[in-house]
Design a protein around this motif. Structure first.
Motif, mmCIF file in Angstrom:
data_model
loop_
_atom_site.group_PDB
_atom_site.id
_atom_site.type_symbol
_atom_site.label_atom_id
_atom_site.label_comp_id
_atom_site.label_asym_id
_atom_site.label_seq_id
_atom_site.Cartn_x
_atom_site.Cartn_y
_atom_site.Cartn_z
ATOM 1 N N LYS A 36 -57.653 13.403 -25.583
ATOM 2 C CA LYS A 36 -57.935 12.103 -26.202
ATOM 3 C C LYS A 36 -56.908 11.732 -27.257
ATOM 4 N N GLN A 37 -56.494 12.727 -28.033
ATOM 5 C CA GLN A 37 -55.622 12.381 -29.141
ATOM 6 C C GLN A 37 -54.182 12.099 -28.714
ATOM 7 N N SER A 38 -53.649 12.946 -27.843
ATOM 8 C CA SER A 38 -52.226 12.832 -27.529
ATOM 9 C C SER A 38 -51.939 12.026 -26.269
ATOM 10 N N GLY A 39 -52.916 11.892 -25.382
ATOM 11 C CA GLY A 39 -52.658 11.206 -24.120
ATOM 12 C C GLY A 39 -52.054 12.120 -23.073
ATOM 13 N N LEU A 40 -51.918 13.422 -23.405
ATOM 14 C CA LEU A 40 -51.391 14.382 -22.434
ATOM 15 C C LEU A 40 -52.367 14.461 -21.267
ATOM 16 N N THR A 41 -51.855 14.284 -20.046
ATOM 17 C CA THR A 41 -52.733 14.152 -18.883
ATOM 18 C C THR A 41 -52.306 15.050 -17.735
ATOM 19 N N TYR A 42 -53.275 15.667 -17.109
ATOM 20 C CA TYR A 42 -53.042 16.458 -15.897
ATOM 21 C C TYR A 42 -54.045 16.020 -14.853
ATOM 22 N N TRP A 43 -53.700 16.281 -13.573
ATOM 23 C CA TRP A 43 -54.776 16.216 -12.582
ATOM 24 C C TRP A 43 -54.932 17.591 -11.948
ATOM 25 N N PHE A 44 -56.122 17.832 -11.415
ATOM 26 C CA PHE A 44 -56.425 19.083 -10.735
ATOM 27 C C PHE A 44 -57.019 18.757 -9.377
ATOM 28 N N ASP A 45 -56.499 19.425 -8.345
ATOM 29 C CA ASP A 45 -57.015 19.223 -6.995
ATOM 30 C C ASP A 45 -57.808 20.462 -6.590
ATOM 31 N N PRO A 60 -47.340 18.271 -16.509
ATOM 32 C CA PRO A 60 -47.871 17.451 -17.608
ATOM 33 C C PRO A 60 -47.336 16.025 -17.559
ATOM 34 N N ASN A 61 -48.153 15.081 -17.937
ATOM 35 C CA ASN A 61 -47.763 13.676 -18.014
ATOM 36 C C ASN A 61 -48.237 13.110 -19.337
ATOM 37 N N LYS A 62 -47.496 12.179 -19.839
ATOM 38 C CA LYS A 62 -47.927 11.540 -21.075
ATOM 39 C C LYS A 62 -48.279 10.099 -20.741
ATOM 40 N N LEU A 63 -49.450 9.665 -21.125
ATOM 41 C CA LEU A 63 -49.803 8.259 -20.911
ATOM 42 C C LEU A 63 -49.139 7.479 -22.014
ATOM 43 N N ASN A 64 -48.164 6.696 -21.660
ATOM 44 C CA ASN A 64 -47.323 6.128 -22.685
ATOM 45 C C ASN A 64 -47.082 4.643 -22.501
ATOM 46 N N PRO A 65 -48.030 3.838 -22.879
ATOM 47 C CA PRO A 65 -47.861 2.405 -22.626
ATOM 48 C C PRO A 65 -47.148 1.658 -23.745
ATOM 49 N N ASN A 66 -46.120 2.221 -24.311
ATOM 50 C CA ASN A 66 -45.326 1.505 -25.317
ATOM 51 C C ASN A 66 -46.119 1.089 -26.531
ATOM 52 N N VAL A 86 -53.526 2.610 -14.772
ATOM 53 C CA VAL A 86 -52.579 3.721 -14.740
ATOM 54 C C VAL A 86 -52.288 4.105 -13.300
ATOM 55 N N ASP A 87 -51.014 4.206 -12.956
ATOM 56 C CA ASP A 87 -50.639 4.626 -11.608
ATOM 57 C C ASP A 87 -50.952 6.111 -11.447
ATOM 58 N N LYS A 88 -51.686 6.447 -10.386
ATOM 59 C CA LYS A 88 -52.131 7.834 -10.222
ATOM 60 C C LYS A 88 -51.018 8.803 -9.846
ATOM 61 N N GLU A 89 -49.872 8.260 -9.409
ATOM 62 C CA GLU A 89 -48.767 9.144 -9.045
ATOM 63 C C GLU A 89 -47.819 9.344 -10.208
ATOM 64 N N ASN A 90 -47.326 8.229 -10.758
ATOM 65 C CA ASN A 90 -46.313 8.363 -11.802
ATOM 66 C C ASN A 90 -46.845 8.093 -13.219
ATOM 67 N N PHE A 91 -48.122 7.775 -13.326
ATOM 68 C CA PHE A 91 -48.770 7.575 -14.636
ATOM 69 C C PHE A 91 -48.159 6.455 -15.463
#
Lengths: 152, 374
Positions: B207-216, B225-231, B266-271
């Protein structure tokens, strides 16, 4: 010289009674609005499916809603009193509001109708809406058995 | 509109067709159930009205559970289609553990001896299975397709991240696999994480950093790792799935240091993030607590609805409905549970698509009662 906003229309009910209404008020009914915009130049606008009883009520409602000085709270109070009518009249007003395409009235009357329906059993609904029961005897039995609570 | 629809006889003709369906659009879903039994033609008209005039909309369900034994639980549902709260009475389901939900309508209770979970629209049917091998406090528990995934959580004995365990609802077997990425280790408890699920994947955002992963859970793979980064600097990230889209609801501040709440797709591939809409400030104000503004929000997303509330003060819930492309409706509702009741109770929110057929079935056979809360 009268400007368009002050123009008065004559609305004629199905039983030939004439009512004077300001154009700016009457155009809340989209059916009337369309007639006016299409350049209808009849002396009186005939409303074949609205009798004088309903038309009088509709005009009362239209004038309240067109009044820019009435607040939302006042309109709500007005609505509460306005809908206190026998159920057949509620249905009649819904049909008229639909024919005249008057969204605000339609909303208020449909809400009132929905509120009344909630309190009734299936039998009461059938009676009040004059519904022909189209279930066969077996179907009726089955529906009652499964949903007995709705029929109480 | 045919002439028959408009005929008004002495007693009024029978109302049918479009007019009847418009009336039904004003009738709450729970009252449409008895209406559908009035006659066959009313049954068809109810179905048609629900299809054309006013569709069912996802309910926000509030489970209020006492914090002390016997953990009495009450349930309330907000139906946005008719703007009303409903109290749902049910035969006593034994909620003898803390009720939790990580997302959508998945509800669970976890102890050292069992895992209980439910994912039907009104959480009526429950499964009870053996717990995961490794005990942990406050993990993420979520349903992805046929798998119940248990991720993270804390342990008194282990310093390293705990393994992910997956329960397969078809084979009824547990499986263990790799741990959660080390980067999330310090935020492993569910309070620091926001999740979203699709049929194939579990998305986890810090929640705090926006660091995002998916798990299959099928391949047992984690993404990089991905960062949700909408400017924009976001202080609290929350994700959810709206139909098939992954969305981000973020708490941020504008240039003048005024709190804002915004929604991105959010794009599920490239975030990559694309801004969709911003919450009108009048509703941001409703979420603020008197003393500290808003430090964190919780979000429930289902279908076209986003429900948002302040984590520390749940008196107001803000609702956002996507009506059509780029058309959003916002409003706020008051929590049906009063402020003083919140102290002795835990409140768990879920969001659920309750369909008309489901409701008919439930009202017929399940001994549930629905009463409108005025």
């Amino acid at each position: 010289m009268s400007s368009p906003e002050e123009k008065t229309l004559i609305l004629k009910s199905s039983d030939n009674e004439e009512f004077l209404v300001k154009e700016s008020v009457a155009v809340q009914c989209i059916t009337i609005k369309n007639l006016v915009e299409d350049g209808c130049d009849l002396d009186a606008i005939p409303l074949l499916n609205v009798d004088s009883k309903n038309l009088a009520w509709i005009i009362e409602f239209m004038e309240k809603y067109a009044d820019s000085t009435s607040t939302d709270a006042e309109k709500k109070d007005f609505d509460t009193e306005f809908v206190k009518k026998p159920f057949n009249d509620v249905l009649g007003l819904i049909l008229a509001a639909n024919y005249l395409n008057f969204p605000a009235l339609m909303d208020v009357m449909c809400d009132a109708c929905a509120n009344e329906m909630k309190l009734w059993s299936v039998e009461q609904v059938r009676e009040k809406f004059h519904i022909q029961n189209d279930y066969t005897e077996e179907e009726e039995k089955a529906v009652r058995a499964e949903n007995f609570w709705a029929f109480e | 509109m045919t002439r028959e629809d408009q005929v008004m006889g002495e007693n009024g003709g029978e109302i049918h067709g479009d007019i009847l369906e418009v009336i039904f659009s004003h009738v709450p879903l729970i009252d449409l159930v008895p209406a559908s039994h009035v006659s066959k033609s009313w049954g068809y008209a109810v179905t048609s009205s629900l299809s054309h005039f006013n569709k069912p909309k996802p309910w926000l369900i509030l489970h209020k559970q006492a914090t002390r034994y016997p953990y009495t639980t009450s349930r309330y549902a907000y139906d946005p289609r008719s703007h009303m709260w409903i109290k749902i009475s049910q035969p006593s389901i034994k909620y003898n553990l803390a009720l939790k939900s990580s997302n959508s309508n998945f509800l669970y209770m976890l102890s050292s001896t069992k895992l209980s979970f439910s994912f039907d629209p009104l959480n009526i049917s429950w499964s009870h299975v053996d717990p995961p091998l490794i005990w942990r406090t406050d993990p993420i528990v979520a349903k992805v397709g046929d798998s119940i995934v248990v991720v993270g959580g804390g342990s008194d004995y282990e310093d390293d991240p705990l393994p992910v365990e997956i329960y397969n609802t078809v084979t009824h077997a547990w499986d263990t696999c790799d741990t959660m990425p080390g980067n999330l280790k310090d935020s492993a408890a569910s309070t620091w994480l926001s999740i979203a699920t699709t049929n194939e994947k579990l998305f986890i955002t810090e929640k705090q950093s926006g660091l995002t992963y998916w798990f299959d859970p099928n391949t047992k793979c984690w993404s990089r790792p991905n960062k949700l980064n909408p400017n924009q600097h976001i202080s609290d990230h929350n994700i959810g799935t709206s139909n098939d889209d992954l969305i981000l609801v973020g708490l941020c501040k504008n240039g003048e240091n005024v709190e804002q709440v915004k929604i991105w797709k959010v794009d599920k591939e490239n975030f990559q993030c694309e801004e969709i809409v911003e919450m009108p400030l009048v509703y941001v104000d409703k979420l603020k607590s008197e003393s500290i503004g808003i430090s964190s929000i919780n979000v429930h997303v289902t279908g076209n609805f986003v429900y948002i509330y302040n984590q520390s003060e749940t008196e107001e819930v803000v609702v956002c409905e996507l009506i059509a492309n780029n058309d959003y409706r916002w409003w706020s509702i008051q929590n049906v549970v009063a402020h003083d009741e919140m102290i002795m109770n835990r409140l768990v929110f879920t969001c659920s698509r309750v369909g008309f057929d489901e409701l008919q079935r439930i009202m017929r056979s399940e001994n549930q009662r629905f009463e409108v809360e005025s």
